[in-house]
Enzyme design. Structure first.
Site, PDB file in Angstrom:
ATOM      1  N   ASP A  89      12.552 -17.238  -7.740  1.00 50.44           N
ATOM      2  CA  ASP A  89      11.797 -18.609  -7.899  1.00 50.44           C
ATOM      3  C   ASP A  89      10.461 -18.404  -8.676  1.00 50.44           C
ATOM      4  OD1 ASP A  89      14.123 -19.617  -6.957  1.00 50.44           O
ATOM      5  OD2 ASP A  89      13.467 -20.045  -5.113  1.00 50.44           O
ATOM      6  N   THR A 103      14.566 -15.932  -2.355  1.00 52.50           N
ATOM      7  CA  THR A 103      15.285 -17.078  -2.268  1.00 52.50           C
ATOM      8  C   THR A 103      16.315 -17.489  -3.215  1.00 52.50           C
ATOM      9  OG1 THR A 103      13.035 -17.708  -1.140  1.00 52.50           O
ATOM     10  CG2 THR A 103      14.838 -19.578  -1.163  1.00 52.50           C
ATOM     11  N   GLY A 142      15.604 -12.190  -6.644  1.00 51.31           N
ATOM     12  CA  GLY A 142      14.334 -12.643  -5.894  1.00 51.31           C
ATOM     13  C   GLY A 142      14.597 -12.631  -4.131  1.00 51.31           C
ATOM     14  N   ALA A 172       1.599  -9.803 -12.439  1.00 53.70           N
ATOM     15  CA  ALA A 172       1.873 -11.151 -12.078  1.00 53.70           C
ATOM     16  C   ALA A 172       1.121 -11.910 -13.406  1.00 53.70           C
ATOM     17  CB  ALA A 172       1.154 -11.707 -10.908  1.00 53.70           C
ATOM     18  N   ASN A 173       2.097 -13.106 -13.842  1.00 53.82           N
ATOM     19  CA  ASN A 173       1.733 -13.763 -14.991  1.00 53.82           C
ATOM     20  C   ASN A 173       1.846 -13.166 -16.355  1.00 53.82           C
ATOM     21  OD1 ASN A 173       1.407 -16.030 -13.432  1.00 53.82           O
ATOM     22  ND2 ASN A 173      -0.617 -15.512 -12.856  1.00 53.82           N
ATOM     23  N   ARG A 196       4.318  -9.954   2.222  1.00 52.21           N
ATOM     24  CA  ARG A 196       5.236  -9.578   0.864  1.00 52.21           C
ATOM     25  C   ARG A 196       5.726  -8.240   1.021  1.00 52.21           C
ATOM     26  NH1 ARG A 196       6.928 -11.725  -3.376  1.00 52.21           N
ATOM     27  NH2 ARG A 196       5.885 -13.793  -3.896  1.00 52.21           N
ATOM     28  N   GLU A 228       7.067 -18.674 -13.743  1.00 55.75           N
ATOM     29  CA  GLU A 228       6.200 -18.050 -14.438  1.00 55.75           C
ATOM     30  C   GLU A 228       6.722 -18.494 -15.891  1.00 55.75           C
ATOM     31  OE1 GLU A 228       4.829 -14.220 -15.077  1.00 55.75           O
ATOM     32  OE2 GLU A 228       4.407 -13.924 -13.086  1.00 55.75           O
ATOM     33  N   ASP A 249       7.258 -24.496  -5.383  1.00 58.04           N
ATOM     34  CA  ASP A 249       8.076 -23.395  -5.901  1.00 58.04           C
ATOM     35  C   ASP A 249       7.869 -21.987  -5.477  1.00 58.04           C
ATOM     36  OD1 ASP A 249       9.476 -25.577  -7.228  1.00 58.04           O
ATOM     37  OD2 ASP A 249       9.192 -25.042  -9.102  1.00 58.04           O
ATOM     38  N   GLY A 250       7.177 -21.981  -4.419  1.00 54.54           N
ATOM     39  CA  GLY A 250       6.890 -20.720  -3.890  1.00 54.54           C
ATOM     40  C   GLY A 250       5.688 -20.083  -4.149  1.00 54.54           C
TER      41      GLY A 250
HETATM   42  N1  ATP Z   1       4.885  -6.642 -12.599  1.00 51.80           N
HETATM   43  C1  ATP Z   1       4.494  -7.424 -11.472  1.00 51.80           C
HETATM   44  N2  ATP Z   1       3.797  -7.157 -10.655  1.00 51.80           N
HETATM   45  C2  ATP Z   1       3.385  -7.730  -9.535  1.00 51.80           C
HETATM   46  N3  ATP Z   1       3.853  -9.108  -9.484  1.00 51.80           N
HETATM   47  C3  ATP Z   1       4.625  -9.527 -10.486  1.00 51.80           C
HETATM   48  C4  ATP Z   1       5.003  -8.892 -11.556  1.00 51.80           C
HETATM   49  N4  ATP Z   1       5.869  -9.766 -12.343  1.00 51.80           N
HETATM   50  C5  ATP Z   1       6.165 -10.881 -11.764  1.00 51.80           C
HETATM   51  N5  ATP Z   1       5.206 -10.985 -10.643  1.00 51.80           N
HETATM   52  C6  ATP Z   1       4.995 -12.039  -9.570  1.00 51.80           C
HETATM   53  O1  ATP Z   1       5.826 -11.780  -8.449  1.00 51.80           O
HETATM   54  C7  ATP Z   1       5.833 -12.812  -7.832  1.00 51.80           C
HETATM   55  C8  ATP Z   1       7.139 -12.782  -7.016  1.00 51.80           C
HETATM   56  O2  ATP Z   1       8.504 -12.756  -8.015  1.00 51.80           O
HETATM   57  P1  ATP Z   1       9.869 -13.361  -7.597  1.00 51.80           P
HETATM   58  O3  ATP Z   1       9.667 -15.002  -7.687  1.00 51.80           O
HETATM   59  O4  ATP Z   1      10.436 -12.703  -8.714  1.00 51.80           O
HETATM   60  O5  ATP Z   1      10.438 -12.720  -6.274  1.00 51.80           O
HETATM   61  P2  ATP Z   1      10.207 -13.404  -4.847  1.00 51.80           P
HETATM   62  O6  ATP Z   1       8.862 -14.015  -4.728  1.00 51.80           O
HETATM   63  O7  ATP Z   1      10.697 -12.178  -3.889  1.00 51.80           O
HETATM   64  O8  ATP Z   1      11.593 -14.408  -4.749  1.00 51.80           O
HETATM   65  P3  ATP Z   1      11.605 -15.749  -4.589  1.00 51.80           P
HETATM   66  O9  ATP Z   1      10.381 -16.542  -5.390  1.00 51.80           O
HETATM   67  O10 ATP Z   1      12.948 -16.321  -4.898  1.00 51.80           O
HETATM   68  O11 ATP Z   1      11.411 -16.335  -2.982  1.00 51.80           O
HETATM   69  C9  ATP Z   1       6.083 -13.934  -8.814  1.00 51.80           C
HETATM   70  O12 ATP Z   1       5.069 -14.957  -8.338  1.00 51.80           O
HETATM   71  C10 ATP Z   1       5.417 -13.328 -10.070  1.00 51.80           C
HETATM   72  O13 ATP Z   1       4.418 -14.024 -10.709  1.00 51.80           O
HETATM   73  C1  LIG Z   2      13.560 -21.896  12.915  1.00 53.42           C
HETATM   74  C2  LIG Z   2      14.726 -22.026  12.327  1.00 53.42           C
HETATM   75  C3  LIG Z   2      14.539 -22.147  10.791  1.00 53.42           C
HETATM   76  C4  LIG Z   2      15.601 -22.427  10.086  1.00 53.42           C
HETATM   77  C5  LIG Z   2      15.377 -23.294   8.733  1.00 53.42           C
HETATM   78  C6  LIG Z   2      16.333 -22.829   7.606  1.00 53.42           C
HETATM   79  C7  LIG Z   2      15.707 -23.671   6.301  1.00 53.42           C
HETATM   80  C8  LIG Z   2      15.882 -22.814   5.083  1.00 53.42           C
HETATM   81  C9  LIG Z   2      15.433 -23.813   4.123  1.00 53.42           C
HETATM   82  C10 LIG Z   2      14.999 -23.065   2.789  1.00 53.42           C
HETATM   83  C11 LIG Z   2      14.622 -23.915   1.889  1.00 53.42           C
HETATM   84  C12 LIG Z   2      14.169 -23.345   0.500  1.00 53.42           C
HETATM   85  C13 LIG Z   2      13.586 -24.163  -0.626  1.00 53.42           C
HETATM   86  C14 LIG Z   2      12.945 -23.341  -1.829  1.00 53.42           C
HETATM   87  C15 LIG Z   2      11.883 -22.921  -1.721  1.00 53.42           C
HETATM   88  C16 LIG Z   2      11.655 -22.003  -2.839  1.00 53.42           C
HETATM   89  O1  LIG Z   2      10.848 -22.621  -3.935  1.00 53.42           O
HETATM   90  C17 LIG Z   2      10.541 -20.952  -2.414  1.00 53.42           C
HETATM   91  C18 LIG Z   2      10.255 -19.788  -3.262  1.00 53.42           C
HETATM   92  O2  LIG Z   2      11.388 -19.125  -3.416  1.00 53.42           O
HETATM   93  N1  LIG Z   2      10.983 -20.427  -1.018  1.00 53.42           N
HETATM   94  C19 LIG Z   2      10.333 -20.732   0.055  1.00 53.42           C
HETATM   95  C20 LIG Z   2      11.115 -20.171   1.342  1.00 53.42           C
HETATM   96  O3  LIG Z   2       9.358 -21.333   0.110  1.00 53.42           O
END
Ligand code: ATP
Ligand SMILES: CCCCCCCCCCCCC/C=C/[C@@H](O)[C@H](CO)NC(C)=O
Ligand code: CA
Length: 554
Positions: A207, A251, A249, A182-183, A314, A212, A514-515
């Site tokens: 995301d 989301t 990813g 990570a990072n 995770r 990053e 942003d997650g």
């Molecule tokens: N090689 C790695 N090993 C472990 N973690 C990593 C590595 N490269 C990046 N990361 C971290 O993994 C985390 C999650 O990655 P990513 O956003 O791609 O997927 P996700 O969390 O499944 O999807 P989303 O963010 O869309 O919900 C990021 O915060 C990133 O910092």
């Molecule tokens: C109990 C019923 C629940 C239904 C709710 C559905 C609403 C989903 C809306 C999702 C919005 C996500 C916004 C994005 C956030 C991202 O930054 C983050 C990282 O990928 N994702 C999340 C899920 O936090």
């Protein structure tokens, strides 16, 4: 529409039928000569008609002279092209271009033109290449970071199988880094990468991975410009390099909300054609300390709790958000605090005006020119200082700031469907304490067409800055308590004692940025208009898909 002068016009074969093929500096078009004869007297161009096709030059990916030993398009079998000089199909070239398919998805399609004359074939290839070379917004060299662990852990596979082949077809050179921790990408961009070598950075991941890369680029740009990120008042320097997102990813909200789909090939094609979409960034501070940047959701309460719980799961992959979502919903926690904000004024619309941000959005364009004017007049910060802050105190199930719609496959219209990508504002959504049933009604409206703001317990404001202070940190109470001789730990224990009496615990949530989880709950947020650019064009109006070549006048 003004007619463009023709560069080339020839009779060429496509799948053994004769076509009139024309090229001007904007359009490549081909019409079936026999079908066209039947339609004599009727307009052929202006819309796609039987046997007529056209592609804007800016959506041509590449052109290639066809080797002799290549699969025949009709049969799919490998065969030698006949050597007879009379064969009209002896020489051929293939044009690869963008084709729109379902729901904002793009596909790399191709058409092969045959002719008997080799020099004519070469002339076509060379002329199309010359036209492509004039498109200076296209990247030639990219730095690619792949997170092999994001989403379903398919980032590397997605890049190798779906993206690398089309980058190479478009003659884009790449340096690829598969992250090891990570990072890794953030640190590499911030301190090591030789950014002068590249026309853009590509993020393969979700995301979190995008975040990053955005942090690496934004921080590097500020360092080089001598801007102190810890100071909230500083005007941040926009980044020079565009970022492309290949979704891999869980989301993929940033990709979905800027392109309209989470399809890796579509994203790769937006990168190749050199699209550009400006995007706002929120800076998040705690006192005089910079914490993080955010481009999509800053959420306290419900979305903060979903994220905190899901981080422990995770290993479940994308399903972790659903499990944690249900668990958090059932726990029905609310949080007390004060939200203060500076409302956006002028022609920036409102979160409920149903003016969705689409390709070429007029609201975002206006913000861009306002930004230029205020930069020249140096008046923005003075004006903002005179603005009055609105203060709201209460008990909230969720406090969400959506700087873009936050549309994603789970919520196709997003948390704030009318939020803009590049208007310099964020939509602040306050969901006050309400019954479980009401909250469920509100949440479910994120997944259907109903208005999620049409509830008595939901308020939404378009803002330029906001602050949040959880109740236990509020200055007023602190001052009151200090005045009555209570300090530090005693102040907290006093609150806990009060709550024990009424049977509930004072609790605090985390901010979902942003997650990522923020380490502080009291935050100050400022939106920076159009600080970065993506290889995207915003979501295209659906009409573009239904009638893609309505502009194809030759
Ligand atoms: N090689 C790695 N090993 C472990 N973690 C990593 C590595 N490269 C990046 N990361 C971290 O993994 C985390 C999650 O990655 P990513 O956003 O791609 O997927 P996700 O969390 O499944 O999807 P989303 O963010 O869309 O919900 C990021 O915060 C990133 O910092
Ligand atoms: C109990 C019923 C629940 C239904 C709710 C559905 C609403 C989903 C809306 C999702 C919005 C996500 C916004 C994005 C956030 C991202 O930054 C983050 C990282 O990928 N994702 C999340 C899920 O936090
Ligand atoms: Ca915005």
């Amino acid at each position: 529409m003004e007619k463009q002068s023709r560069l080339l016009c020839s009779e060429l074969c496509v799948q053994r039928r004769l076509y009139e093929v024309t090229l001007n500096c904007a359009i490549l078009a081909w019409k079936d000569i026999q079908i066209a004869k039947k339609h004599t007297g009727r307009a052929i161009y202006g819309a796609v008609k039987a046997g007529s096709y056209c592609v804007p030059v800016c959506e041509i990916i590449a052109v290639q002279e066809k080797d002799d030993d290549t699969p025949c398009k009709n049969t799919g079998k490998w065969q030698k092209v006949p050597q007879s000089p009379a064969d009209p199909c002896q020489h051929a070239f293939t044009v690869f271009y963008v084709e729109r398919t379902r729901q904002h998805c793009w596909w790399c399609s191709n058409v092969t033109f045959h002719c008997s004359d080799h020099s004519l074939c070469l002339l076509w290839v060379q002329t199309i290449r010359e036209q492509l070379a004039l498109l200076t917004n296209r990247p030639k060299s990219l730095l690619v970071y792949i997170n092999p662990y994001g989403g379903k852990q398919r980032g590397k596979q997605i890049y190798d199988h779906k993206v690398a082949p089309i980058f190479s077809r478009a003659s884009i050179s790449t340096d690829v880094i598969v992250t090891e921790r990570a990072n890794h990408a953030r640190d590499h961009l911030k301190t090591e990468a030789d950014l002068k070598k590249y026309d853009g950075v590509v993020c393969v991941g979700g995301d979190g991975m995008f975040s990053e890369i955005m942090h690496g680029l934004v921080s590097r740009t500020q360092q080089e410009a001598g801007v102190d990120e810890n100071s909230m008042e500083e005007t941040l320097m926009p980044c020079g390099l565009r970022i492309g997102i290949i979704p891999a990813g869980s989301t993929d909200c940033i990709c979905y909300a800027t392109v309209g789909s989470n399809d890796p090939v579509t994203s790769a094609l937006h990168i190749i054609v050199g699209d550009s979409q400006a995007m706002d960034i929120c800076s998040v501070h705690n006192e005089d300390r910079f914490l993080r940047y955010s481009v999509s959701l800053l959420g306290y309460g419900f979305y903060g709790d979903v994220l905190t719980d899901s981080e422990r799961k995770r290993w479940m992959g994308p399903a972790r958000y659903d499990i944690s979502g249900v668990k958090t919903f059932l726990s029905h926690r609310y949080y007390e605090g004060t939200v203060s904000f500076l409302p956006a004024e002028g022609n920036l619309g409102s979160p409920r005006d149903k003016m969705q941000c689409r390709t070429g959005c007029s609201v975002c364009r206006q913000s861009s020119s306002d930004k230029l004017v205020s930069k020249n007049e140096d008046s923005v910060s003075d004006a903002e200082c005179q603005d009055t802050w609105t203060v709201i105190r209460g008990k909230f199930l969720a406090i969400n700031a959506a700087s873009m719609s936050c549309a994603c496959p789970r919520s196709p219209k997003g948390l704030s469907p009318s939020a803009h990508l590049a208007d310099g504002t964020t939509d602040l959504i306050l969901v006050r304490k309400c019954s479980r049933l009401d909250f469920l009604r509100h949440l479910l409206r994120h997944t259907n067409k109903d208005d999620q703001f049409d509830h008595s317990f939901v308020e939404v404001y378009r803002v330029k800055q906001f602050r949040f202070t959880p109740r236990y940190q509020e200055c007023d109470s602190e001052v009151d308590l200090r005045e009555s001789g209570v300090t530090g730990k005693r102040f907290l224990s006093q609150i806990c004692r009060e709550h024990r009496a009424c049977g509930c615990m004072p609790s605090q949530s985390n901010w979902n940025c942003d997650g990522e989880i923020l380490p502080h709950t009291a935050i100050q947020v400022r939106v920076h208009c159009q600080l970065i650019k993506l290889f995207a064009r915003g979501i295209e109006e659906q009409q573009v898909f239904e009638d893609p070549y309505a502009h194809c006048a030759i």
